[in-house]
Design an enzyme around this catalytic site. Structure first.
Site, PDB file in Angstrom:
ATOM      1  N   ASN A   1       9.407 -11.631   3.084  1.00  0.00           N
ATOM      2  CA  ASN A   1       9.379 -10.538   2.099  1.00  0.00           C
ATOM      3  C   ASN A   1       9.989 -11.021   0.785  1.00  0.00           C
ATOM      4  O   ASN A   1      10.393 -12.176   0.667  1.00  0.00           O
ATOM      5  CB  ASN A   1      10.123  -9.313   2.640  1.00  0.00           C
ATOM      6  CG  ASN A   1      11.552  -9.656   2.988  1.00  0.00           C
ATOM      7  OD1 ASN A   1      12.353  -9.992   2.129  1.00  0.00           O
ATOM      8  ND2 ASN A   1      11.890  -9.597   4.276  1.00  0.00           N
TER       9      ASN A   1
ATOM     10  N   ILE B   1      20.280  -7.008  13.901  1.00  0.00           N
ATOM     11  CA  ILE B   1      21.562  -7.698  13.720  1.00  0.00           C
ATOM     12  C   ILE B   1      22.692  -6.710  13.458  1.00  0.00           C
ATOM     13  O   ILE B   1      23.732  -6.730  14.127  1.00  0.00           O
ATOM     14  CB  ILE B   1      21.446  -8.709  12.548  1.00  0.00           C
ATOM     15  CG1 ILE B   1      20.342  -9.731  12.856  1.00  0.00           C
ATOM     16  CG2 ILE B   1      22.788  -9.408  12.307  1.00  0.00           C
ATOM     17  CD1 ILE B   1      19.918 -10.577  11.675  1.00  0.00           C
ATOM     18  N   VAL B   2      22.490  -5.831  12.478  1.00  0.00           N
ATOM     19  CA  VAL B   2      23.592  -4.934  12.091  1.00  0.00           C
ATOM     20  C   VAL B   2      23.893  -3.930  13.216  1.00  0.00           C
ATOM     21  O   VAL B   2      25.054  -3.568  13.440  1.00  0.00           O
ATOM     22  CB  VAL B   2      23.320  -4.251  10.730  1.00  0.00           C
ATOM     23  CG1 VAL B   2      22.314  -3.118  10.836  1.00  0.00           C
ATOM     24  CG2 VAL B   2      24.612  -3.749  10.120  1.00  0.00           C
TER      25      VAL B   2
END
Ligand code: PMT
Length: 398
Positions: A210, A307-308
């Site tokens: 992106n 991940i977070v």
């Protein structure tokens, strides 16, 4: 809030086309309440006349090392003692080399040797000169010596090249100088931050990714470091120089980022997820280049690890901050993510706008936590980062 009020800033201007931006910098520093004096190298005077800086600063401009008049008043030792901060902007490749080698061939270099005040440089030069091994080695010497390095930024250059080497804008430099005089609100804290995009390989030469530039995450890393934190920056593939004083871990895929984040978040007090992690990756990566043998190609994708959310749900979780990149219903989608990912705070931005968000120098955000919602209007990512870090520090202090 600026911490530059009544601070004495000696602005050192060296030879480079970016010297014209330093005229605005004088004004922006004064707007923040600083007392500004200017010292120029002879090279700098070829680009902008000393009279310009004299008129803007309201003070005589210093150019000569051996100036009998100046030695009686503001000579190099007096200037060195007067300054609370020496800001060299632009700092040319030649001046960085002089500084790295402790040379005192001109007034400005001598003041740098004689001062006990902090020194900050804002490099500006052609991208090839910046990436030259000699400049990079000098940069390392200066950083290891405790000299702050602000920028350079990347983009199109006066010479027509594109790349790293642009001097940061005046407002960004003011936002970076101000925390040097602030209370170190994150002193003793370890902050881990993800930034930039991830790349998910399809075959040996193609990938899904992106437009994240890493600018928002790098600005946060720099502001956290200036607030006194030890910073580990986990960066996807971006074209940005490592922010001053931060430890950087380069990764490519979401899996790489996940591994580095989980390992480092265990020792962290604060975790910020600015990265635009690809939500999906190829179920299988082709060993060889995918051939265009059919008119249509169907790719099988599978979800990447979040991940977070993994950090937010871990046993010894740090203060966990996510970002929400939304194109509609920004606040309500961000509130959903705050809950679903078990975050302490989420920073919502509208990425449908071209003037903010992905790959822009600016952002506008809303900071959302369970009991608070604060909107920050459009500003440079550096200023937005300073405010986000200040808010996180205030939450930790509660
Ligand atoms: O890099 P810049 O060009 O400066 O642009 C900045 C930015 C627009 C990328 C940044 O401000 C931003 O919004 N970052 C979050 C991008 C994103 O992926 O948002 P999201 O709403 O899809 O994800 C929500 C949160 O989950 C984010 O904190 C993201 O890092 C995290 N996430 C998402 C997926 C995943 N697999 N793992 C994650 O940790």
């Amino acid at each position: 809030m600026s911490h530059l009020a009544n601070r004495n800033i000696l602005l050192g201007v060296t030879g480079g086309i970016a010297a014209y931006k330093s005229a605005d910098l004088v004004r922006r520093l004064q707007d923040a309440g600083a007392n500004v004096r200017v010292a120029m190298t002879h090279g700098a005077t070829q680009f902008v006349a000393p009279l310009t800086f004299q008129a803007l600063s309201g003070n005589p401009v210093h150019t000569e090392l051996l100036d009998p008049g100046a030695e009686a008043g503001m000579g190099h030792i007096e200037l060195a003692k007067w300054a609370d901060l020496l800001l060299i902007a632009p700092a040319s490749a030649d001046f960085m080399a002089q500084l790295a080698h402790g040379m005192g061939a001109n007034l400005l270099a001598t003041v740098c040797l004689a001062t006990t005040a902090p020194i900050a440089i804002a490099p500006a030069m052609n991208q090839a000169m910046w990436s030259n091994a000699a400049t990079q080695a000098n940069k390392e010497v200066l950083i290891n010596r405790g000299i702050h390095q602000f920028g350079p930024g990347a983009g199109s250059q006066a010479c027509g090249d594109i790349g790293e080497g642009r001097m940061l804008e005046a407002t960004e430099l003011v936002a970076l100088c101000s925390p040097l005089f602030a209370k170190k609100t994150l002193s003793g804290k370890h902050l881990v931050i993800t930034a930039g995009p991830t790349r998910e390989a399809l075959d040996p030469i193609r990938y899904i990714s992106n437009n994240s530039s890493g600018k928002m995450g790098f600005a946060l890393a720099q502001q956290a470091r200036l607030a006194g934190a030890e910073v580990t920056l986990i960066a996807g593939p971006v074209q940005l120089d490592t922010p001053w004083g931060c430890k950087r871990i380069d990764v490519t895929s979401a899996d790489d980022m996940f591994e580095a984040a989980i390992l480092n978040a265990k020792k962290a007090d604060i975790f910020i997820a600015t990265a635009a992690v690809a939500d999906y990756k190829a179920l299988e990566i082709a060993d060889q280049k995918i051939k265009k043998s059919t008119n249509e190609l169907t790719l099988s994708l599978t979800k990447n690890p979040d991940i977070v959310a993994a950090v937010g749900n871990s046993k010894h979780r740090p203060f966990t901050v996510g970002f929400a990149a939304e194109t509609q219903d920004v606040i309500s989608y961000a509130q959903d993510k705050l809950k679903k990912k078990n975050l302490d705070m989420i920073v919502a931005n509208d990425v449908s706008r071209s003037d903010i968000g992905f790959n822009s120098d600016k952002n506008a955000v809303t900071l959302i936590s369970a009991d608070q919602q604060i909107t920050l209007d459009i500003d440079s990512k550096m200023n937005i980062a300073q405010k986000i870090i200040a808010l996180i520090a205030s939450r930790l202090a509660l």
